[in-house]
Structures are given as C-alpha cells and as structure tokens.
Design a protein around this motif. Structure first.
Motif, PDB file in Angstrom:
ATOM      1  N   ARG A  34      76.411   0.534  25.328  1.00  0.00           N
ATOM      2  CA  ARG A  34      75.570   0.102  24.194  1.00  0.00           C
ATOM      3  C   ARG A  34      74.663   1.296  23.880  1.00  0.00           C
ATOM      4  NH1 ARG A  34      75.131  -4.274  27.592  1.00  0.00           N
ATOM      5  NH2 ARG A  34      72.960  -3.829  28.017  1.00  0.00           N
TER       6      ARG A  34
ATOM      7  N   VAL B 147      69.890  -9.210  18.404  1.00  0.00           N
ATOM      8  CA  VAL B 147      70.461  -8.030  19.063  1.00  0.00           C
ATOM      9  C   VAL B 147      71.084  -8.436  20.406  1.00  0.00           C
ATOM     10  CG1 VAL B 147      69.853  -5.864  20.212  1.00  0.00           C
ATOM     11  CG2 VAL B 147      69.117  -6.277  17.874  1.00  0.00           C
ATOM     12  N   ASP B 148      70.421  -9.350  21.130  1.00  0.00           N
ATOM     13  CA  ASP B 148      71.004  -9.852  22.384  1.00  0.00           C
ATOM     14  C   ASP B 148      72.352 -10.530  22.111  1.00  0.00           C
ATOM     15  OD1 ASP B 148      68.808  -8.947  23.724  1.00  0.00           O
ATOM     16  OD2 ASP B 148      67.879 -10.920  23.998  1.00  0.00           O
TER      17      ASP B 148
ATOM     18  N   ALA C 267      74.976  -7.983  21.623  1.00  0.00           N
ATOM     19  CA  ALA C 267      75.320  -7.338  22.899  1.00  0.00           C
ATOM     20  C   ALA C 267      76.218  -8.243  23.739  1.00  0.00           C
ATOM     21  CB  ALA C 267      74.048  -6.987  23.660  1.00  0.00           C
ATOM     22  N   THR C 268      76.058  -9.549  23.581  1.00  0.00           N
ATOM     23  CA  THR C 268      76.894 -10.488  24.332  1.00  0.00           C
ATOM     24  C   THR C 268      78.288 -10.578  23.726  1.00  0.00           C
ATOM     25  OG1 THR C 268      74.903 -11.783  24.638  1.00  0.00           O
ATOM     26  CG2 THR C 268      76.960 -12.867  25.194  1.00  0.00           C
TER      27      THR C 268
ATOM     28  N   THR D 219      81.417  -3.173  23.186  1.00  0.00           N
ATOM     29  CA  THR D 219      80.855  -1.843  22.951  1.00  0.00           C
ATOM     30  C   THR D 219      80.031  -1.883  21.673  1.00  0.00           C
ATOM     31  OG1 THR D 219      82.864  -0.935  23.921  1.00  0.00           O
ATOM     32  CG2 THR D 219      81.473   0.609  22.700  1.00  0.00           C
ATOM     33  N   VAL D 220      78.823  -1.333  21.732  1.00  0.00           N
ATOM     34  CA  VAL D 220      77.910  -1.449  20.592  1.00  0.00           C
ATOM     35  C   VAL D 220      77.289  -0.082  20.297  1.00  0.00           C
ATOM     36  CG1 VAL D 220      75.783  -2.556  19.779  1.00  0.00           C
ATOM     37  CG2 VAL D 220      77.375  -3.866  21.169  1.00  0.00           C
TER      38      VAL D 220
ATOM     39  N   VAL E 239      68.097  -3.068  24.506  1.00  0.00           N
ATOM     40  CA  VAL E 239      69.540  -3.295  24.395  1.00  0.00           C
ATOM     41  C   VAL E 239      70.384  -2.124  24.894  1.00  0.00           C
ATOM     42  CG1 VAL E 239      69.787  -2.458  22.019  1.00  0.00           C
ATOM     43  CG2 VAL E 239      71.327  -4.222  22.862  1.00  0.00           C
ATOM     44  N   ALA E 240      69.851  -0.907  24.826  1.00  0.00           N
ATOM     45  CA  ALA E 240      70.715   0.267  25.020  1.00  0.00           C
ATOM     46  C   ALA E 240      70.998   0.572  26.484  1.00  0.00           C
ATOM     47  CB  ALA E 240      70.066   1.479  24.366  1.00  0.00           C
ATOM     48  N   THR E 241      72.232   0.985  26.746  1.00  0.00           N
ATOM     49  CA  THR E 241      72.524   1.618  28.033  1.00  0.00           C
ATOM     50  C   THR E 241      72.304   3.123  27.899  1.00  0.00           C
ATOM     51  OG1 THR E 241      74.865   1.797  27.421  1.00  0.00           O
ATOM     52  CG2 THR E 241      74.213  -0.118  28.729  1.00  0.00           C
TER      53      THR E 241
END
Ligand SMILES: Nc1ncnc2c1ncn2[C@@H]1O[C@H](COP(=O)(O)OP(=O)(O)OP(=O)(O)O)[C@@H](O)[C@H]1O
Length: 219
Positions: A29, A164-165, A168-169, A173-174, A187-189
């Motif tokens: 993400r 946004v959650d 992400a669910t 891939t975001v 939210v970001a990795t």
C-alpha cells in the motif's frame, strides 16, 4: 508488477519528473506525498497506464472522478464493471436495470455511505457524494489493484479514514496520492515523497520521519 527505472515523465517537452525509480509489488500500500503540482497525478496516471497493459483487474479513482453527470448513481457505479458482461446485457441493464444488479450496487453504495442514492443523477450530488460515487464504482469494479488520486479529499476526516480502510481491505495492492499525512501514515506500508521534479524518499512508512515530510511541503 510495475517498474520505472530512471525514467522521465513529461507532457510533450515539459518534464514533470526526472530519474523516476519506482516500483510496486503485490500486497503493498503505497502513498505518494508532495505539494500541489509536485507530480503525484503524473506518476499515478503513468502507473495506471503501464499496469493496465498487463493487469486488467485494476480499478481507478481519478482526481476529477470521471463520472457521467447526467446519469444516475446506479448507472455510474454499474459502469465500473461493463467489461464483465456482453454489450446486449449492458444495454438492457442500463435501460431497465436487472434487480440483481440493483441489489449488488445498493450494497456497494451502503458501504460508501450512499444508501438510497442509486436513482439520483450524479449532477445533483455534492462534491463529497460524487467522490463516494467514484469510490463505489471502483469497489464495484473490484480486482487486485486500486489506484486512487486523492480519493477521499472531499469527505470529512472520520469518514475518509473509514473509506481508506475499506479500500485497503478490498484491494490487495493500493497506490494512492493523499494530501492528508495522518491518513497516509495510517494506510501506507510505503511512503514516497516527491519534490522539485524528483522522488526524494521512497521508504517503509515507519522509516519516514515527520521532518522528511515537513521538508516536502516547505516553500
Ligand atoms: N495534461 C497536462 N499537460 C501539461 N502539463 C500538465 C498536465 N497535467 C499536469 N501538468 C503539469 O504537471 C505538473 C505536475 O502536475 P500533477 O497534476 O502531476 O501534480 P500533483 O502533485 O498531482 O498536484 P495536485 O496535488 O495539485 O493534484 C504541474 O506543473 C502541472 O501543471
């Protein structure tokens, strides 16, 4: 799944980003940060075009929403999956929607907080409601990858986080551009900072300091 190696991104002879080294791997993400005009949309749009060549299962929330204002919310959301059916089915459904499609779209609309809006014309909606319609269309489209350009900028803070959650669910891939740094960190990795025509950092979120982010936005 996506790789840029030392590339320049330009509009005609106007180069916006130079020496772009950027990749996206399944399950990540990634959020792009930077001042207005830094080139976030440019990188997102280039990423979408390149990914779409190899990944048909990609959903997009463009900055300007890309909705058809004269049509209903139902029709705009349904259009996210036109390619799932043949032309005749789509035509019949657009003229006289099948109950099963109404139910499917209604459930997505509930997810984005637009329950009961399906028959409203998009042109009669507020900015935030239009944005939710664009999100609903992307969720209805589904797939493995979502690209979103400020997808919750017109939604209030609390709902923005929930939406946004939800993205992400739903998507493995975001890749997003967000101006809300708190939301980006949530939210970001990986966070990617863009400034003065270059990517100035591309790091796991936990390794990006508040100072790094502050530097992106200074005049
Ligand atoms: N279609 C276009 N043709 C020519 N120049 C463009 C085009 N789109 C954007 N630009 C220019 O490219 C630069 C980067 O724009 P871009 O939209 O990528 O920035 P951004 O970081 O997404 O900004 P914002 O946060 O305001 O959306 C700007 O100087 C802009 O004027």
């Amino acid at each position: 799944m996506l790789q840029f190696s030392g590339e320049a991104l330009a509009y005609g002879d106007h180069t916006v980003l130079s020496g772009v080294d950027f990749n996206l791997r399944p399950g990540e993400r990634v959020v792009l940060l930077g001042r207005s005009g830094a080139g976030k949309s440019t990188l997102l749009n280039a990423s979408y075009r390149r990914l779409a060549e190899t990944h048909p299962d990609i959903a997009l929330v463009p900055q300007e929403h890309g909705l058809v204002p004269q049509l209903s919310v139902f029709h705009n959301v349904y259009m996210g999956r036109l390619d799932a059916h043949g032309a005749l089915y789509n035509l019949a459904n657009l003229v006289w929607p099948f109950p099963a499609q109404r139910r499917t779209v209604a459930s997505v609309l509930e997810t984005v907080g637009l329950a009961g809006f399906d028959r409203k014309a998009v042109e009669s909606l507020s900015g935030g409601q239009k944005q939710r319609t664009a999100l609903a269309r992307a969720i209805h489209r589904g797939g493995r990858v979502l690209i979103g350009d400020e997808p919750v900028s017109a939604v209030d803070e609390r709902h923005a986080a929930a939406l946004v959650d939800e993205l992400a669910t739903r998507f493995e891939t975001v890749l997003l551009a967000l101006h809300d740094v708190g939301l980006a960190r949530r939210v970001a990795t990986r966070l990617v900072g863009i400034r003065a025509g270059r990517i100035v950092f591309d790091l796991p979120s936990a390794e990006v300091s508040d100072g790094d982010i502050h530097d992106l936005y200074r005049a």
